[in-house]
Design an enzyme around this catalytic site. Sequence first.
Site, PDB file in Angstrom:
ATOM      1  N   ARG A 147      11.831  -3.959  12.652  1.00 15.79           N
ATOM      2  CA  ARG A 147      10.487  -3.762  13.194  1.00 15.79           C
ATOM      3  C   ARG A 147      10.082  -4.964  14.032  1.00 15.79           C
ATOM      4  O   ARG A 147       9.956  -6.077  13.536  1.00 15.79           O
ATOM      5  CB  ARG A 147       9.487  -3.542  12.054  1.00 15.79           C
ATOM      6  CG  ARG A 147       9.653  -2.178  11.425  1.00 15.79           C
ATOM      7  CD  ARG A 147       8.677  -1.906  10.341  1.00 15.79           C
ATOM      8  NE  ARG A 147       7.291  -2.061  10.760  1.00 15.79           N
ATOM      9  CZ  ARG A 147       6.278  -1.495  10.127  1.00 15.79           C
ATOM     10  NH1 ARG A 147       6.481  -0.747   9.077  1.00 15.79           N
ATOM     11  NH2 ARG A 147       5.043  -1.692  10.539  1.00 15.79           N
ATOM     12  N   LYS A 195       0.826  -1.213   0.000  1.00 14.52           N
ATOM     13  CA  LYS A 195       0.000   0.000   0.000  1.00 14.52           C
ATOM     14  C   LYS A 195       0.864   1.268   0.000  1.00 14.52           C
ATOM     15  O   LYS A 195       0.639   2.170  -0.794  1.00 14.52           O
ATOM     16  CB  LYS A 195      -0.966   0.001   1.186  1.00 14.52           C
ATOM     17  CG  LYS A 195      -2.013  -1.110   1.126  1.00 14.52           C
ATOM     18  CD  LYS A 195      -2.955  -1.091   2.305  1.00 14.52           C
ATOM     19  CE  LYS A 195      -2.326  -1.357   3.642  1.00 14.52           C
ATOM     20  NZ  LYS A 195      -1.814  -2.716   3.850  1.00 14.52           N
ATOM     21  N   ARG A 207      11.184  -7.198   5.702  1.00 15.58           N
ATOM     22  CA  ARG A 207      11.101  -5.832   6.218  1.00 15.58           C
ATOM     23  C   ARG A 207      11.573  -5.786   7.671  1.00 15.58           C
ATOM     24  O   ARG A 207      12.255  -4.848   8.087  1.00 15.58           O
ATOM     25  CB  ARG A 207       9.661  -5.313   6.101  1.00 15.58           C
ATOM     26  CG  ARG A 207       9.491  -3.874   6.557  1.00 15.58           C
ATOM     27  CD  ARG A 207       8.130  -3.340   6.237  1.00 15.58           C
ATOM     28  NE  ARG A 207       7.130  -3.812   7.187  1.00 15.58           N
ATOM     29  CZ  ARG A 207       5.844  -3.515   7.123  1.00 15.58           C
ATOM     30  NH1 ARG A 207       5.375  -2.773   6.123  1.00 15.58           N
ATOM     31  NH2 ARG A 207       5.002  -3.961   8.027  1.00 15.58           N
TER      32      ARG A 207
END
Length: 191
Positions: A134, A14, A128
């Site tokens: 993260r 997105k 990622r």
Amino acid sequence: MKNIIIFGAPGSGKGTYSDEIVAKYGLEHISRGDVLRAEIKNGTELGKMAKDYIDNGQLIPDELMIDILAKTYDEQPKGKGVIFDGFPRSIAQAEALKKMLAERKHDMGMMIELVVDEETLLARLLNRALEQGRADDNEETIKKRFDVYHKQTAPLADWFEKEKLRRTFVWKGSKEQMLAEIFDAIEAENE
């Protein structure tokens, strides 16, 4: 240029596709997460209210989120169109967004649905996590996020279908191919 709602599971791209659309068409990008963080950081009244909910481990009520998005939307240059990223996440939110835009004599424009198989999504999110460190991108958390998406957010695609706003793009292994299809749909929509 019409408004665009970008829609898809975690890791579907997105943000990446939003950036490409913004670069090509000059739309404004309203990311739910970015907007919330900015309101909280700036200490606005809406930000303080949102922070109270977050600090107490509660979801931000739809009405408050719409108020925050409406304020941000009203600050955007007129006539450019906006990409809504990360909102709406439920039918109630979609209906509230539709009403908010209608009050301004604007419409939702189109919904771009990014469909990517879960194996690819999982690999992207784990990658990622390695690249960005993260903590929320571990396999267990990712699977929970997929579950929440399928139960709470994915049904919203049918609402967009009934509104005749849904345009679906299926990942076939090439970002460039998917992007070309998205650009074609945007241009056809804005003719």
